[in-house]
Design an enzyme around this catalytic site. Structure first.
Site, mmCIF file in Angstrom:
data_model
loop_
_atom_site.group_PDB
_atom_site.id
_atom_site.type_symbol
_atom_site.label_atom_id
_atom_site.label_comp_id
_atom_site.label_asym_id
_atom_site.label_seq_id
_atom_site.Cartn_x
_atom_site.Cartn_y
_atom_site.Cartn_z
ATOM 1 C CB SER A 91 -1.044 0.028 1.106
ATOM 2 O OG SER A 91 -2.028 1.000 0.768
ATOM 3 C CG HIS A 118 0.625 15.568 3.570
ATOM 4 N ND1 HIS A 118 0.685 15.805 2.211
ATOM 5 C CD2 HIS A 118 -0.080 14.441 3.733
ATOM 6 C CE1 HIS A 118 0.017 14.840 1.582
ATOM 7 N NE2 HIS A 118 -0.447 13.999 2.494
ATOM 8 C CB CYS A 160 -2.122 -5.093 2.631
ATOM 9 S SG CYS A 160 -2.793 -3.667 1.826
#
Length: 125
Positions: free
Chosen positions: A66, A71, A86
């Site tokens: 995944s 940020h 996952c």
């Protein structure tokens, strides 16, 4: 009829405070790659966008399992972290600890959310 195999994933949303290196693209990439390695995840690619000298960075490590994203707001020494992994062999908490260590940051809080079909989820709206 094919029986469905449960899909398991863990999704962490985290707030990092008092972080350093948040305007340095090379250091952010290093932290994302180290986090993926610590989590036993496979990096496909790392993409970053730096908003200018001394400004924040948006970055994502694309993983076979995944993603891990960041940020950053260096002017506030703050970063928002998103780790979605996952499978049973991956460890998202190890990824978070590694990012925090690389950024010399304090994990203010985080939420772990189970994801996938065959997994009971609490719904938040």
């Amino acid at each position: 009829m094919t029986e469905s195999i449960p899909y398991n994933g863990q999704h962490i949303l985290a707030e990092l405070h008092d972080a350093s290196g948040l305007a340095d693209p090379a250091w952010i990439e290093h932290a994302l790659r180290a986090a993926a390695e610590a989590a036993h995840a496979t990096v496909i690619d790392v993409r970053l966008h730096a908003f200018g000298p001394g400004q924040g960075i948006t970055g994502v490590a694309l993983l076979a399992e995944s993603h891990i994203s960041i940020h950053s707001w260096p002017e506030h020494r703050y970063a928002a972290i998103d780790i979605f992994l996952c499978g049973h062999r991956c460890d998202p908490e190890a990824a978070l600890a590694t990012i925090a260590r690389h950024l010399d940051a304090r994990v203010e809080n985080y939420r772990m959310i189970p994801r996938g079909y065959g997994v009971e989820n609490n719904t938040t709206r």
